[in-house]
Design a protein around this motif. Structure first.
Motif, PDB file in Angstrom:
ATOM      1  N   GLU A  66      32.110  45.581  38.615  1.00 44.33           N
ATOM      2  CA  GLU A  66      33.451  45.317  38.078  1.00 44.33           C
ATOM      3  C   GLU A  66      34.471  45.148  39.205  1.00 44.33           C
ATOM      4  O   GLU A  66      35.297  44.218  39.178  1.00 44.33           O
ATOM      5  N   LYS A  67      34.432  46.039  40.196  1.00 45.24           N
ATOM      6  CA  LYS A  67      35.370  45.943  41.313  1.00 45.24           C
ATOM      7  C   LYS A  67      35.232  44.601  42.025  1.00 45.24           C
ATOM      8  O   LYS A  67      36.222  43.933  42.350  1.00 45.24           O
ATOM      9  N   SER A  68      33.983  44.209  42.251  1.00 39.40           N
ATOM     10  CA  SER A  68      33.725  42.946  42.957  1.00 39.40           C
ATOM     11  C   SER A  68      34.232  41.763  42.158  1.00 39.40           C
ATOM     12  O   SER A  68      34.852  40.831  42.707  1.00 39.40           O
ATOM     13  N   CYS A  69      33.966  41.777  40.860  1.00 35.80           N
ATOM     14  CA  CYS A  69      34.411  40.667  40.009  1.00 35.80           C
ATOM     15  C   CYS A  69      35.938  40.584  39.939  1.00 35.80           C
ATOM     16  O   CYS A  69      36.513  39.491  39.974  1.00 35.80           O
ATOM     17  N   ARG A  70      36.588  41.710  39.849  1.00 36.24           N
ATOM     18  CA  ARG A  70      38.054  41.703  39.778  1.00 36.24           C
ATOM     19  C   ARG A  70      38.668  41.172  41.082  1.00 36.24           C
ATOM     20  O   ARG A  70      39.706  40.511  41.059  1.00 36.24           O
ATOM     21  N   ILE A  71      38.012  41.465  42.184  1.00 37.85           N
ATOM     22  CA  ILE A  71      38.517  40.979  43.473  1.00 37.85           C
ATOM     23  C   ILE A  71      38.348  39.471  43.593  1.00 37.85           C
ATOM     24  O   ILE A  71      39.291  38.732  43.905  1.00 37.85           O
TER      25      ILE A  71
ATOM     26  N   ASP B 167      42.597  35.670  40.955  1.00 34.83           N
ATOM     27  CA  ASP B 167      43.496  34.554  40.679  1.00 34.83           C
ATOM     28  C   ASP B 167      43.117  33.817  39.394  1.00 34.83           C
ATOM     29  O   ASP B 167      43.759  32.831  39.023  1.00 34.83           O
ATOM     30  N   LYS B 168      42.052  34.268  38.754  1.00 29.81           N
ATOM     31  CA  LYS B 168      41.593  33.639  37.507  1.00 29.81           C
ATOM     32  C   LYS B 168      41.344  34.727  36.458  1.00 29.81           C
ATOM     33  O   LYS B 168      40.203  34.995  36.081  1.00 29.81           O
ATOM     34  N   PRO B 169      42.411  35.377  36.011  1.00 29.78           N
ATOM     35  CA  PRO B 169      42.258  36.499  35.071  1.00 29.78           C
ATOM     36  C   PRO B 169      41.552  36.125  33.773  1.00 29.78           C
ATOM     37  O   PRO B 169      40.897  36.954  33.157  1.00 29.78           O
TER      38      PRO B 169
END
Length: 256
Positions: free
Chosen positions: A195-200, A204-206
């Protein structure tokens, strides 16, 4: 405990959605692949989830069996105790002046509602009537045959079996709970990093991040209570009836 069970089951669904959805969109797949989440890494997460999902199903099955076994034991206890208590109250009235017989039958004192106490008291009561004719002959006038007494003793035996099955089912449930909790931790660790990696990488593409369905993930196990046993009574309660009610119940049960 029911709340923890639901959280675990919801977590299994949510984590699988996040992992699978990461592979549906080529844009997400390319983005996370650039930070190490290639097909092999994703498969690690899927394998961890597979183990966790299997323990979830095992836990559900064990939980249902534990509840069913507890219910069977409670019913068996109620049936056996009611018949026994009816006879006890009947004989306490009819034999109240025969202290020796009262003593031999164990009719003095309160009835023990615990599993072991009930089994000891009732088994002694029935065996005394079945094996000692001088005592049996005193109650034969009530048209209570030895076959009927043996059938009543069998109710106690049925409860013993049901109680052992309840204890066994409880042990299976406890082990299933421990296995589920153990399988949860490595998946939780993998999912937190994922999850942390994906959010990072998708900051810019929420809208893409939303497709993964992430939610606030908490440490479910650390918030659970120490006990792994559902809130069921250790011993099934037996309702106290009045002497008149019990006398009638005993006569009815034995005269049927």
């Amino acid at each position: 405990m029911a709340y923890i069970n639901k959280m675990m089951e919801d977590y299994s669904v949510a984590s699988l959605i996040a992992i699978e959805n990461s592979q549906v969109s080529d844009e997400i797949k390319v983005a996370i692949g650039g930070i190490g989440y290639d097909a092999i890494s994703i498969q690690v997460g899927l394998d961890l989830h597979s183990v966790f999902a299997r323990t979830i199903q095992d836990h559900i099955a064990a939980r249902l069996n534990q509840f069913a076994a507890t219910k069977r034991a409670r019913i068996a206890f109620t049936v056996a105790f009611d018949v026994y208590q009816g006879l006890v109250n009947l004989f306490r009235v009819t034999l109240e002046n025969e202290k020796d017989i009262m003593q031999e039958l164990g009719l003095y004192g309160e009835r023990d509602h615990t599993t072991s106490g009930f089994i000891v008291q009732s088994t002694h009561f029935y065996n005394t009537l079945l094996l000692k004719d001088k005592i049996y002959n005193r109650i034969a006038k009530f048209q209570i045959t030895k076959e009927m007494l043996q059938a009543d003793l069998n109710l106690v035996r049925d409860f013993e079996v049901a109680n052992r099955e309840k204890i066994d089912a409880r042990g299976v449930y406890q082990r299933a709970t421990a296995a589920r909790n153990e399988a949860y931790h490595p998946l939780k660790h993998w999912m937190k990093e994922f999850e942390k990696s994906c959010r990072i990488v998708l900051k810019d593409k929420p809208q893409l991040c939303e497709r993964l369905g992430f939610r606030e993930l908490t440490d479910i196990v650390s918030h659970s209570k120490p006990s792994t046993v559902p809130p069921t009574p250790e011993q099934p309660p037996a309702a106290q009836a009045t002497p008149v009610q019990n006398n009638q119940a005993g006569a009815n049960n034995q005269g049927a």
